[in-house]
Design a protein around this motif. Structure first.
Motif, PDB file in Angstrom:
ATOM      1  N   CYS A 135       0.834  -1.202   0.000  1.00 51.48           N
ATOM      2  CA  CYS A 135       0.000   0.000   0.000  1.00 51.48           C
ATOM      3  C   CYS A 135       0.869   1.252   0.000  1.00 51.48           C
ATOM      4  O   CYS A 135       0.592   2.214  -0.730  1.00 51.48           O
ATOM      5  CB  CYS A 135      -0.926  -0.015   1.213  1.00 51.48           C
ATOM      6  N   ARG A 136       1.930   1.259   0.799  1.00 50.82           N
ATOM      7  CA  ARG A 136       2.828   2.419   0.828  1.00 50.82           C
ATOM      8  C   ARG A 136       3.480   2.639  -0.536  1.00 50.82           C
ATOM      9  O   ARG A 136       3.668   3.768  -0.967  1.00 50.82           O
ATOM     10  CB  ARG A 136       3.903   2.243   1.907  1.00 50.82           C
ATOM     11  N   ARG A 137       3.816   1.547  -1.227  1.00 46.09           N
ATOM     12  CA  ARG A 137       4.401   1.690  -2.567  1.00 46.09           C
ATOM     13  C   ARG A 137       3.376   2.258  -3.538  1.00 46.09           C
ATOM     14  O   ARG A 137       3.684   3.147  -4.336  1.00 46.09           O
ATOM     15  CB  ARG A 137       4.946   0.364  -3.088  1.00 46.09           C
ATOM     16  N   ALA A 138       2.142   1.772  -3.456  1.00 47.34           N
ATOM     17  CA  ALA A 138       1.082   2.305  -4.317  1.00 47.34           C
ATOM     18  C   ALA A 138       0.890   3.797  -4.051  1.00 47.34           C
ATOM     19  O   ALA A 138       0.716   4.590  -4.987  1.00 47.34           O
ATOM     20  CB  ALA A 138      -0.218   1.537  -4.089  1.00 47.34           C
ATOM     21  N   LEU A 160      -5.136   5.971   0.019  1.00 44.62           N
ATOM     22  CA  LEU A 160      -3.973   5.090   0.161  1.00 44.62           C
ATOM     23  C   LEU A 160      -3.203   5.381   1.448  1.00 44.62           C
ATOM     24  O   LEU A 160      -2.759   4.451   2.129  1.00 44.62           O
ATOM     25  CB  LEU A 160      -3.049   5.234  -1.053  1.00 44.62           C
ATOM     26  N   ASN A 161      -3.064   6.654   1.789  1.00 46.99           N
ATOM     27  CA  ASN A 161      -2.357   7.007   3.016  1.00 46.99           C
ATOM     28  C   ASN A 161      -3.089   6.458   4.235  1.00 46.99           C
ATOM     29  O   ASN A 161      -2.474   5.866   5.129  1.00 46.99           O
ATOM     30  CB  ASN A 161      -2.201   8.527   3.106  1.00 46.99           C
ATOM     31  N   ARG A 162      -4.390   6.631   4.280  1.00 42.91           N
ATOM     32  CA  ARG A 162      -5.170   6.142   5.405  1.00 42.91           C
ATOM     33  C   ARG A 162      -5.231   4.620   5.418  1.00 42.91           C
ATOM     34  O   ARG A 162      -5.217   4.003   6.477  1.00 42.91           O
ATOM     35  CB  ARG A 162      -6.576   6.735   5.346  1.00 42.91           C
ATOM     36  N   LEU A 163      -5.274   4.012   4.238  1.00 44.46           N
ATOM     37  CA  LEU A 163      -5.354   2.550   4.170  1.00 44.46           C
ATOM     38  C   LEU A 163      -4.106   1.901   4.744  1.00 44.46           C
ATOM     39  O   LEU A 163      -4.201   0.876   5.423  1.00 44.46           O
ATOM     40  CB  LEU A 163      -5.596   2.083   2.732  1.00 44.46           C
ATOM     41  N   SER A 164      -2.940   2.478   4.517  1.00 40.93           N
ATOM     42  CA  SER A 164      -1.726   1.876   5.090  1.00 40.93           C
ATOM     43  C   SER A 164      -1.793   1.919   6.618  1.00 40.93           C
ATOM     44  O   SER A 164      -1.396   0.962   7.289  1.00 40.93           O
ATOM     45  CB  SER A 164      -0.469   2.558   4.566  1.00 40.93           C
TER      46      SER A 164
END
Length: 190
Positions: A135-138, A160-164
């Motif tokens: 996720c961080r890479r995405a 994406l930031n919150r998902l990680s």
């Protein structure tokens, strides 16, 4: 509804693909890299869910997130400038807010952190940590798009930031009733 009657088309044999707008791009285009990383993340979450066991609430959240990741892929595959002639599928701020609410719920029953956490403990937790790193890479790929001047919706990057963070809390929660956090011990092997 998406209908896929034919799986291979041979149109990508020359290293090209098309964005949702129909615009041809290289398969190494930064936008393709971004939604490709989201696709990989979805697959890793699918692997994590194989280990969810009795964590029904976590599994239900992850199932919803997998669906949202397809929405996110569509968002990233559709440039926001120029605005498409159709109503593009976009990540909404409310989806980011739901992740925040779930993070708060997961975090309220966890002990405060007193060290960095190493990926591990249970199989479920280890797979969630792997998903977190993908996720961080995405997220980095999506940010790279904006830095290159490509139009990306802010909610997509926020998601994406919150998902990680969500996956980090889910990994800790997966270890809460058994293995416990695997803590980093600075300099322990010197």
């Amino acid at each position: 509804m998406v209908v896929l009657n034919r799986i291979y088309t041979k149109t990508g044999d020359g290293g090209q693909t098309r964005l949702a707008s129909g615009a041809p791009v290289s398969k190494s285009d930064p936008r393709v890299e971004a939604y490709g990383a989201v696709d990989e993340l979805n697959a890793v979450i699918g692997l994590a869910r194989l280990h969810s066991g009795q964590n029904d609430r976590l599994d239900a959240m992850l199932a919803r997130i997998q669906n949202e990741l397809f929405d996110l892929g569509a968002d990233l595959a559709t440039p926001s400038e120029p605005e498409p002639k159709w109503e593009a599928l976009r990540i909404l701020d409310s989806q980011v807010e739901r992740l925040e609410t779930e993070i708060d719920w997961m975090n309220e029953s966890l002990k405060p952190l007193d060290s960095f956490i190493l990926p591990g403990g249970s199989s479920f937790s280890a797979h969630l940590h792997l998903a977190r790193t993908v996720c961080r890479r995405a997220e980095r790929e999506a940010v790279r798009l904006t830095e290159a001047g490509a139009a990306v919706t802010p909610a997509a990057i926020n998601y994406l930031n919150r998902l990680s963070d969500h996956l980090f809390c889910a990994a800790r929660r997966a270890n809460a009733n058994g293995a416990g956090d695997v803590k980093w011990k600075p300099g322990a092997t010197r």
